[in-house]
Design a protein around this motif. Structure first.
Motif, short mmCIF file in Angstrom:
data_model
loop_
_atom_site.label_atom_id
_atom_site.label_comp_id
_atom_site.label_asym_id
_atom_site.label_seq_id
_atom_site.Cartn_x
_atom_site.Cartn_y
_atom_site.Cartn_z
N ARG A 95 -3.82 -16.60 53.19
CA ARG A 95 -4.89 -15.60 53.04
C ARG A 95 -5.32 -15.47 51.57
N ARG A 96 -4.36 -15.57 50.67
CA ARG A 96 -4.67 -15.38 49.25
C ARG A 96 -5.29 -16.62 48.61
N PHE A 97 -4.72 -17.78 48.91
CA PHE A 97 -5.13 -18.99 48.21
C PHE A 97 -5.93 -19.96 49.09
N ARG A 148 0.60 -15.08 54.39
CA ARG A 148 0.13 -14.31 53.23
C ARG A 148 -0.39 -15.23 52.13
#
Length: 467
Positions: free
Chosen positions: A332-334, A329
């Protein structure tokens, strides 16, 4: 493509369960024996030099087997080779459990090392069998378990030995891997993708040659002496054989390890980070138990038992697992580069804390909890970067190389720590001085800083390949 009696009808959840059990069982063996080597030495009535080979034989066998079995899985089917790896783990564990002497014990440990193929095969099977949206998270869990298993081994070694005896440290993995082998045969479907062409056996022999010439003197240097011919000559041979291996692989139409794949920024940078993380992880796991078990009269340590020293490492194991769960997660975000940079910074900080803050017992689990977050996040992210960067038929060998590189880093870290701590040990014997451990942990911190620099070379967003 070879026919297979089973069809691709397996539900992904049972497949994932079998894969995770397989990964955990192998990872457990990486560290389960190291805390009780003195007990095992007494039981087998052998020398200090020979008992050290219980770890060296396993490490060497796993290092050679991991990329080879990854390639065999890509060629003949990951499902089949996974079962074979688990059978080897179970058989080797049983042989070691029944061994009346050190000779047969070493045979069992070599056979156990063949199970190193479990790691790259597991990542490949997850990529093959799980939906695209579930694969990164599942790979993160598997990578976290691969790291967590090492910590769990140290934690449970003492209680198992006290309760069931030292041979239970072989019987427990034997049962786990036997169950995993049977279940894998029933549950994991045939691989949907296979690489073509024969295996390059010349490259395999050269790989085994340079790994042996490198790992054996590194593992034994503290006993043989760094300037002895027994260390220097094999290291020189390792360089020569490694060069010959690279030349052979570059000229081969069907290489064991595709050098073009290794030149990908995502692959080489991730492997460099893996190498440097391995330096710290293995050295901390090997030397920290001895540090905390030392009596306070020595100027450091807390005089705790084997069981208690394992419990001090428990925070690292717990945070490593949960960080691994969150890594996909976060990536995917950073983006994977940002995650690896942050993890590398935390890794360097945690090891530096061990170097400068170890006077009170609570400081150890705090530093290890931070180290666990760094390791769990990094290992899971690295596995996903590699899987996304290579073709499906390269998944096994690519992850095999990454696991192998981490092991090589571990060998370098343990060798460096051994040399530093050994240089600060009284000539007539006795415990090392506090300075030896402080300098050793500081050097591991430098490796952490180098990992931080290497992490900046990982692509901001992992390249993706056709599934």
């Amino acid at each position: 493509m070879a026919s297979h009696a089973r069809t691709r009808t397996a539900h992904p959840t049972p497949v994932l369960g079998v894969v995770l059990l397989s990964v955990f069982a192998f990872a457990l063996l990486q560290s389960l024996i190291s805390p009780v080597l003195p007990v095992l030495r007494a039981e087998l009535d052998t020398s200090q030099d020979l008992i050290a080979w219980v770890m060296t034989a396993f490490l060497l066998s796993a290092s050679i087997s991991t990329p080879l079995l990854g390639r065999l899985g890509d060629r003949y089917g990951k499902d089949r080779v996974l079962v074979a790896s688990l059978v080897a783990l179970a058989a080797g564990s049983a042989v070691s459990a029944l061994a009346p002497g050190i000779e047969l014990m070493l045979v069992g440990r070599v056979v156990q090392g063949v199970g190193g193929g479990v790691l790259p095969l597991a990542f490949g099977i997850i990529r093959d069998e799980l939906p695209r949206e579930r694969a990164p998270g599942a790979i993160g869990v598997a990578a976290a378990l691969a790291a967590v298993g090492g910590g769990v081994g140290i934690v449970v070694a003492g209680p198992l030995t006290d309760t069931l005896g030292v041979r239970s440290l072989f019987w427990v993995p034997a049962v786990l891997t036997a169950v995993a082998a049977v279940t894998a045969r029933l549950v994991v479907p045939p691989s949907p993708s296979r690489s073509r062409g024969p295996i390059s056996w010349l490259a395999t022999v050269l790989l085994a040659g340079w790994l042996t010439a490198l790992l054996v003197p590194l593992a034994q240097a503290s006993r043989w002496g760094w300037t002895s011919a027994a260390v220097i000559l094999p290291l020189v041979a390792a360089v020569v054989l490694a060069v010959a291996w690279v030349v052979t692989e570059r000229r081969s139409d069907r290489p064991l390890v595709d050098m073009r794949m290794m030149r990908s920024p995502a692959v080489w940078a991730t492997n460099l980070v893996s190498l440097l993380f391995g330096v710290g992880l293995f050295a901390v796991m090997v030397f920290l138990p001895g540090f905390v078990q030392a009596p306070p009269e020595s100027g450091y340590g807390f005089g705790v038992s084997v069981t208690r020293s394992g419990l001090l490492l428990l925070p690292m194991t717990v945070t490593m697992f949960f960080a691994g769960l969150a890594s996909a997660r976060l990536a995917r975000r950073f983006g994977p580069r940002a995650v690896l940079v942050a993890a590398s910074a935390l890794n360097a900080t945690a090891v530096a804390m061990l170097a400068v803050q170890h006077d009170r017992q609570w400081q150890i689990p705090v530093a290890l909890a931070l180290l666990g977050i760094a390791l769990g996040t990094a290992f899971s992210t690295m596995a996903n970067v590699i899987v996304a960067a290579v073709r499906p038929d390269q998944t096994g060998v690519a992850n095999g190389v990454t696991a192998n590189v981490r092991t090589l880093g571990g060998s370098l870290g343990v060798a460096a720590m051994s040399a530093i701590v050994g240089a600060h040990t009284p000539v007539g014997g006795g415990l090392p001085t506090e300075t030896g451990y402080t300098v050793g942990f500081a050097v591991l911190g430098v490796a952490g800083v180098a990992a931080l620099v290497a992490a900046t070379r990982v692509p901001g967003r992992a390249p993706t390949t056709t599934r």
